[in-house]
Design a protein around this motif. Structure first.
Motif, PDB file in Angstrom:
ATOM      1  N   ASN A  31       0.838  -1.207   0.000  1.00 43.11           N
ATOM      2  CA  ASN A  31       0.000   0.000   0.000  1.00 43.11           C
ATOM      3  C   ASN A  31       0.872   1.256   0.000  1.00 43.11           C
ATOM      4  O   ASN A  31       0.510   2.278   0.573  1.00 43.11           O
ATOM      5  CB  ASN A  31      -0.977  -0.016   1.182  1.00 43.11           C
ATOM      6  N   SER A  32       2.035   1.161  -0.639  1.00 37.29           N
ATOM      7  CA  SER A  32       2.966   2.296  -0.653  1.00 37.29           C
ATOM      8  C   SER A  32       2.492   3.441  -1.547  1.00 37.29           C
ATOM      9  O   SER A  32       3.039   4.536  -1.484  1.00 37.29           O
ATOM     10  CB  SER A  32       4.365   1.840  -1.066  1.00 37.29           C
ATOM     11  N   GLU A  33       1.454   3.210  -2.363  1.00 35.52           N
ATOM     12  CA  GLU A  33       0.907   4.283  -3.206  1.00 35.52           C
ATOM     13  C   GLU A  33      -0.194   5.057  -2.489  1.00 35.52           C
ATOM     14  O   GLU A  33      -0.636   6.102  -2.968  1.00 35.52           O
ATOM     15  CB  GLU A  33       0.360   3.701  -4.518  1.00 35.52           C
ATOM     16  N   GLU A  34      -0.644   4.571  -1.335  1.00 37.41           N
ATOM     17  CA  GLU A  34      -1.697   5.254  -0.570  1.00 37.41           C
ATOM     18  C   GLU A  34      -1.095   6.403   0.244  1.00 37.41           C
ATOM     19  O   GLU A  34       0.123   6.508   0.369  1.00 37.41           O
ATOM     20  CB  GLU A  34      -2.393   4.242   0.344  1.00 37.41           C
ATOM     21  N   PRO A  35      -1.941   7.265   0.837  1.00 37.41           N
ATOM     22  CA  PRO A  35      -1.420   8.392   1.630  1.00 37.41           C
ATOM     23  C   PRO A  35      -0.606   7.899   2.837  1.00 37.41           C
ATOM     24  O   PRO A  35      -0.957   6.919   3.482  1.00 37.41           O
ATOM     25  CB  PRO A  35      -2.677   9.135   2.086  1.00 37.41           C
ATOM     26  N   GLN A  37       1.151   7.097   6.306  1.00 39.94           N
ATOM     27  CA  GLN A  37       0.844   6.945   7.733  1.00 39.94           C
ATOM     28  C   GLN A  37       2.087   6.352   8.388  1.00 39.94           C
ATOM     29  O   GLN A  37       2.476   5.224   8.078  1.00 39.94           O
ATOM     30  CB  GLN A  37      -0.337   6.001   7.976  1.00 39.94           C
ATOM     31  N   ARG A  59       1.625   2.861   5.842  1.00 40.46           N
ATOM     32  CA  ARG A  59       1.225   2.920   4.435  1.00 40.46           C
ATOM     33  C   ARG A  59       1.877   4.145   3.799  1.00 40.46           C
ATOM     34  O   ARG A  59       2.325   5.063   4.485  1.00 40.46           O
ATOM     35  CB  ARG A  59      -0.297   2.942   4.283  1.00 40.46           C
ATOM     36  N   GLY A  60       1.926   4.127   2.478  1.00 41.36           N
ATOM     37  CA  GLY A  60       2.456   5.276   1.752  1.00 41.36           C
ATOM     38  C   GLY A  60       3.970   5.325   1.716  1.00 41.36           C
ATOM     39  O   GLY A  60       4.661   4.364   2.037  1.00 41.36           O
ATOM     40  N   CYS A 120       1.518  12.180   8.701  1.00 41.00           N
ATOM     41  CA  CYS A 120       0.745  11.911   7.487  1.00 41.00           C
ATOM     42  C   CYS A 120       0.803  13.139   6.573  1.00 41.00           C
ATOM     43  O   CYS A 120       1.318  14.187   6.972  1.00 41.00           O
ATOM     44  CB  CYS A 120      -0.698  11.541   7.840  1.00 41.00           C
ATOM     45  N   HIS A 124      -4.086  14.956   3.814  1.00 40.40           N
ATOM     46  CA  HIS A 124      -4.805  13.710   4.140  1.00 40.40           C
ATOM     47  C   HIS A 124      -4.484  13.321   5.584  1.00 40.40           C
ATOM     48  O   HIS A 124      -3.750  12.380   5.843  1.00 40.40           O
ATOM     49  CB  HIS A 124      -4.394  12.608   3.157  1.00 40.40           C
TER      50      HIS A 124
END
Length: 191
Positions: A31-35, A37, A59-60, A120, A124
């Motif tokens: 999930n490294s493309e998500e915003p 955290q 993530r992200g 974050c 977001h």
């Protein structure tokens, strides 16, 4: 069963265990493309870069120079720029430019960061659940040596030196509490 002392047999047993893990445990979701955290789990302090937050990127992606939001424990939000990111190679810290989901890293640039807080994107803001830190279970009084033998051997330590050392420890130990007493030469330390 009994453990084998034959190194060859132990290697085969470990291989069987690793194969079993690979077959049955699902790989983590990328999930490294998500915003972003990132949650702080430990603190460190360095005279050169100041307070350092150590934790996991949930993530992200985070990179040096990025402007981010720090979701504070009291509900407030502070903005800062990531000045350095350190990855880990064994026990050594290695300076890196970017960290992705799943990475354990140390981050500097926030002088007021605490355990449990979330980093974050500014656009977001999504805090992770706050980590619970147990209350101190041990309490003792630290004071200047006032015995008749004070100063005869060992290092003479002043009240100022004791207080400086205790305050420095507060920078990295979130479970520690230092309270003043009626005496200027004594402190109640809980941890």
């Amino acid at each position: 069963g009994t453990a084998s002392t034959d190194p060859h047999q132990q290697d085969e047993n470990m291989e069987a265990l690793f194969d079993c893990i690979l077959e049955n445990i699902p790989a983590p979701i990328d999930n490294s493309e998500e915003p972003l955290q990132f949650q702080v789990a430990l603190l460190d302090y360095n005279d050169y870069v100041g307070r350092i937050g150590i934790g996991r990127v949930f993530r992200g992606t985070m990179h040096v120079g990025q402007q981010v939001a720090l979701m504070k424990l009291d509900g407030s939000v502070k903005q800062f720029r990531v000045t350095k990111i350190f990855g880990f190679s064994g026990l050594k810290r290695v300076e890196i430019q970017e960290a992705k989901a799943g990475d354990l890293v140390a981050v500097s640039g926030m002088e007021d960061i605490n355990v449990g807080e979330t980093v974050c994107p500014i656009e977001h803001q999504d805090a992770l659940p706050v980590l619970h830190i147990d209350e101190p279970t041990l309490q003792m009084t630290f004071l200047v040596n006032n015995s008749p033998f004070a100063g005869r051997e060992g290092k003479y330590v002043t009240a100022r030196k004791i207080e400086e050392r205790l305050r420095a420890q507060l920078q990295t130990d979130v479970s520690l509490r230092v309270d003043n007493t009626d005496s200027p030469d004594a402190w109640i330390v809980s941890g």
